[in-house]
Design a protein around this motif. Structure first.
Motif: not given
Length: 1049
Positions: A752-778
């Motif tokens: 996850f990444k944080t937004t600029s300003g209020d630092e709120r979370l959302y999925p990181s666009p570069t999270s694909y570097i993790h192996e089985n990242y989609l299973q991790l998100f599930e």
């Protein structure tokens, strides 16, 4: 002997019969041979005669071409008569062409009456024969015109030839014989021309012109020349004018000529003087008055069917845009005609594809065969139709509404005090102040006042116009957005239409329209159509406006008017549901409900993102939650619909309670609740402290959906492989869940990444570097769902746009990515909106339909559309660029990650359970309430162990310090320390899972390592409190030797 004589007699009779039959057959063969011979002789004779006649005709035209002498009209007549006697379309095509040229040449000769072909009309002996001959010749010209293709050069020449023949002999204006003294013959000659024209009409003259026009104009670029189009249109008008615009000929002209795709546009481009002829004869008015009679309009529509009815509609609209005076005078008839024609087309518009439907580029799925030859002309037809919702025509049709001036009020209204959330308090106060002052200085706020009779001519006219545009929206489905954009182009139309609505009826507003719902009259339907059009257009407008335009510039509507409108809509939708109207709604009533509800929800979601309405504005005070819950328990349809469509009318805490009840009912249904007769299945997992995320992922992702919803017991193993001691009251699992969530949502992990300003979370666009990242998100989605399912609040602040996706709002047709963009990157949003407001040529900025991103040190170009990096951003496509960019940043980049997380979350939490919450409310459901901690509520629901109780001196000290010595921020830190979340549960501490507990534990000073809660509290109590006198009869001190060591497990 007797039998032998009988046998010979029978044989004799048979022989005689056979002989007779043979003689008869012989005679038949002889007669047939004679007939065949006669036919052959006749055929050969005819062929010989035809060859002789054709040879004679060729000799005649050969001599004529040599120019040796001018042929007399009589000789032309005779040779024409011979040619027509043997005429065959295929064989005599060239000879007929020569005949036509010869006749036309004879008409061009100067001062030689005997040469003029038309002079034979003055001969007593030949007049009738000449008339018959010219009728035949002209009809053969028509037959050829049907077969010719104007886009072929050779055919286009023949088209000009045959059209010249028709133009020459259907009007006397070019006949030289009538010049000078011959002027006295003009009436007789005009009568002959009328006779010829009538004959052609009976034979299907208008059908011929329609085919020729369609072949030449129903394409992206017309193949008819200016001269040809002028000739065709002149020929089409002649019978109508000659018959003094009789109904029959007006009908034929409308069906065959005015139904040609975009013919009026082509006339404007190629031969604008023909439009002047139309105007001089006041044809547009005559068309409208003819079609205003319902029976005749229906007859024309039935003859044309769907596609060509739409073409006729487009031509009429275009003519109307050129005739302001007629349009103003005949508005009622014009609107009525268009409504009828659109309603006829609507009968064939289907909602979906099937074996019986065909795709139409304007109407969508169409239940009739589409003439695909018309597809090329659809862009031109669409341009014609656009005049209907263009500014010019809207000003004319809505003149009664637009002519009204909204009352001005120069006095500054007192600013209402309005509570707002702490995070927006300062900007919101300033915003409200500016907005209220600005709007109050311009005009009074529009509110329902009533006073206008609904049966007045003015109201009926406006209602009819609204019915027209509403019918247009429901019929022309493929250009619906274009229509809505056109209707909302004028900033003052919608507020003035709202002002008009406010004036209707004795009291105005809600009561009138609720009465209309129960009256199945034409007047009621028209009033509701006006409301529906207002809602559709306003919803579209607010959807495409950004926050600056809505809150600061306040385009079209003032903020206070949005409050008034939303209150009206909220009450209207509530009444429709609660009074049972929606349950049985069909057709127009159901469309009305969806229209009003859609506008209401757009306003509600806009208010959720950025407040413009007062607190508790959306609640229905006349709806008791207890009554609603009772009806839900009884499965009453209206209660279910209320929860489905407008859950916001119920107080938030009641909805949370309803959510908890839904979860409890499911647990009972699945057997996950402990009862006297059964215990729920328990899943045991062992987790190593050093590999908490990996072990949790491996052991929990294999669990079934029901097992994930059930009881899960966790046993921790320390780094030495020894089981940790723990008192299991769900606290260990909660600790595990909180630790897991803390790890996966840590931006350092790059899931996850944080937004600029209020630092709120959302999925990181570069999270694909993790192996089985989609299973991790599930897996993350399941863990988050489990927390919500169990009522465990976790301190995870999500970005607003991501919460909207979790709720499924991004699938709504009214969802706008641009509106949510500030929650991702406010600076990026400002940059994009500056492009929208850029006054110069946007192409000077050198932008393309692509997005360049720095991904781990490498510059990656993302194309927003296929080939986007080569497509420049221009003033025409800059709005599309803004929306594409916002959609890419918030959806496309993280589409797979978001889908995986939502899949895991919904495996635990049903989508319909959380649809009753807005995005901010869902955040509160996940992370608890942002209100101050209620210490009395916490004290009331605290559980004590090991000798502690509410009157124990240590406990009294604790509550006293929390109440008097701690600031709100310190109390929040205390709550986070003991529950892992700084916010209290939404429904209070009674719903804290597991409950807050304090336990007395025997720990000596030697055993105290300084890192226990007891050590911390001992420090507080030693410094801040004097030991009070012990109360008599208090046995707690004896039971707990070291009262300063407490536990929250």
């Amino acid at each position: 002997m007797f039998s032998a004589s009988q046998s010979s007699k029978a044989q004799f009779l048979d022989k005689a019969r056979q002989a007779r039959e043979e003689r008869r057959e012989l005679k038949e063969r002889e007669r047939a041979a004679v007939q065949i011979q006669a036919l052959i002789r006749r055929f050969l004779c005819r062929c010989r005669l035809q060859r002789e006649i054709r040879r004679e005709v060729e000799d005649f035209f050969g001599a004529n071409e040599s120019g040796s002498s001018k042929r007399s009209a009589l000789s032309i007549f005779r040779i024409a008569r011979k040619l027509l006697f043997v005429f065959n379309h295929k064989e005599d095509k060239e000879r007929f062409e020569k005949l036509c040229r010869c006749i036309l040449n004879s008409m061009d000769v100067e001062n030689e009456p005997k040469v003029w072909y038309v002079s034979l009309a003055l001969s007593k002996d030949l007049t009738l024969l000449w008339i018959k001959q010219i009728k035949d010749i002209l009809w053969f010209c028509c037959e050829f015109l049907k077969q010719l293709k104007p886009d072929i050069l050779q055919d286009s020449r023949l088209v000009n030839l045959h059209l010249t023949m028709l133009v020459t002999f259907t009007d006397t204006s070019t006949w030289k014989i009538l010049r000078g003294k011959g002027e006295t013959l003009r009436p007789a000659m005009n009568h002959i021309c009328a006779n010829i024209m009538g004959h052609l009409n009976q034979k299907g003259f208008y059908s011929v012109l329609q085919i020729l026009l369609t072949n030449g104009l129903a394409r992206s670029r017309p193949s008819l020349s200016k001269g040809s189009l002028t000739a065709i249109f002149s020929l089409a008008l002649r019978p109508v004018i000659a018959a003094q615009f009789s109904d029959n000929l007006l009908r034929s002209f409308l069906i065959h000529i005015m139904s040609v795709p975009a013919i009026m546009t082509h006339l404007t481009t190629l031969t604008p003087e023909r439009l002047a002829v139309i105007e001089s004869h006041d044809l547009f008015r005559k068309f409208i008055l003819f079609l205003s009679r319902e029976a005749q309009c229906r007859d024309v529509c039935v003859c044309l069917e769907g596609s060509h009815t739409l073409c006729l509609l487009g031509n009429l609209v275009y003519l109307g845009s050129l005739n302001d005076k007629v349009l103003e005078e005949e508005t009622a008839h014009f609107v009525g005609v268009l409504i009828h024609m659109l309603s006829y087309c609507q009968k064939y518009v289907s909602q979906k594809k099937s074996n019986l439907t065909h795709w139409h580029p304007v109407l969508g799925w169409f239940s009739q065969t589409v003439d695909y030859g018309l597809n090329e002309s659809m862009p031109l037809l669409t341009k014609q139709l656009q005049h209907l919702w263009g500014v010019h025509m809207i000003r004319i049709l809505f003149s009664d509404v637009l002519s009204k001036k909204l009352l001005e009020n120069q006095e500054i209204a007192q600013l209402p005090t309005q509570p707002v959330s702490p995070q927006n308090s300062l900007p919101m106060k300033n915003l409200f102040k500016r907005a209220f002052q600005k709007s109050a200085s311009v005009r009074n706020i529009l509110k329902p006042v009533g006073g206008k009779r609904v049966d007045s001519a003015e109201v009926q006219k406006v209602c009819s116009i609204c019915v027209l545009y509403q019918t247009t929206l429901t019929t022309l489905t493929q250009i619906r957005l274009q229509i809505l954009t056109g209707l909302t182009y004028l900033d003052d139309l919608l507020p003035k239409l709202w002002a008009f609505i406010c004036e209707l009826g004795p009291q105005g507003g809600l009561k009138l329209f609720l009465e209309c719902l129960n009256n199945d009259t034409e007047e009621s339907k028209r009033l509701l159509a006006m409301l529906m059009l207002f809602c559709d257009c306003s919803r579209h407008l607010i959807t495409i406006l950004d926050d600056i335009e809505v809150y600061e510039e306040q385009i079209s509507f003032k903020l206070e008017e949005l409050v008034t409108i939303s209150s009206f809509l909220n009450s209207f939708v509530f009444k429709m549901i609660w009074d049972g109207i929606v349950e049985n709604a069909r057709g127009e009533t159901l469309e009305l409900f969806h229209s009003v509800h859609g506008w209401l929800m757009v306003l509600y979601e806009r208010d959720c993102r950025r407040r413009f309405a007062p607190e508790d504005h959306w609640l229905r005070k006349d709806l008791k939650p207890s009554v609603l819950f009772q009806e839900l328990d009884k499965d009453r349809k209206r209660a279910q619909l209320l929860l489905q469509y407008i859950p916001h009318v119920i107080p938030h805490k009641n909805r949370v309670l309803l959510f908890r009840n839904m979860v409890t009912k499911e647990k009972e249904k699945l057997g996950l609740v402990e009862t006297s007769s059964a215990s729920p299945h328990v899943t045991h997992i062992t987790i190593r402290r050093s590999r908490m995320l990996e072990d949790g992922y491996e052991q929990l992702r294999q669990l079934s959906q029901n097992a994930m919803k059930g009881v899960i017991r966790v046993k921790f193993v320390n780094d030495l492989g020894v089981d940790e001691a723990g008192i299991d009251q769900d606290g260990v699992f909660k600790e595990f869940l909180e630790e897991i969530i803390k790890k996966v949502f840590d931006p350092a992990l790059n899931l996850f990444k944080t937004t600029s300003g209020d630092e709120r979370l959302y999925p990181s666009p570069t999270s694909y570097i993790h192996e089985n990242y989609l299973q991790l998100f599930e897996f993350v989605g399941k863990m988050l769902g489990k927390a919500v399912y169990e009522g465990i609040v976790v301190d995870v602040p999500f970005a607003s746009f991501f919460l909207s996706q979790l709720l499924g709002h991004h699938h709504s047709v009214f969802y706008s990515s641009v509106d949510e963009l500030p929650s991702l990157d406010s600076e990026f949003y400002k940059n994009l909106t500056s492009i929208k407001r850029y006054d110069g040529d946007i192409s000077d900025l050198g932008l393309t339909l692509s997005y360049d991103e720095d991904v781990m040190g490498q510059l990656v170009c993302h194309e927003l559309v296929p080939g986007g990096k080569t497509i420049p951003v221009t003033n025409e496509n800059k709005i599309s660029y803004i929306h594409l960019m916002a959609h890419f940043r918030m959806h496309t980049q993280i589409k797979s990650q978001t889908a995986a997380l939502i899949s895991g979350f919904r495996s635990i939490i049903k989508p319909e359970w959380i649809r009753m919450f807005s995005a901010p409310e869902l955040q509160r459901l996940i992370s608890g309430d942002n209100a101050e901690i209620d210490l009395e509520d916490l004290k009331k629901h605290t559980v004590y162990y090991g000798g502690f109780h509410g009157s124990h001196r240590v406990i009294i000290w604790l509550w006293d310090i929390l109440a008097n010595d701690f600031s709100p921020e310190e109390r929040a830190m205390f709550l986070k320390f003991v529950t892992s979340c700084s916010r209290p549960p939404l429904l209070g501490f009674a719903y804290l899972k597991p409950p807050f507990s304090i336990r007395c534990v025997e720990v000596s000073d030697d055993q105290d390592t300084g890192d226990t809660l007891g050590s911390v509290l001992r420090g507080f109590f030693t410094i801040r409190k004097k030991e009070p006198e012990p109360k008599p009869g208090n046995a707690s001190g004896k039971q707990c030797q070291d009262p300063f060591s407490v536990s929250t497990q």
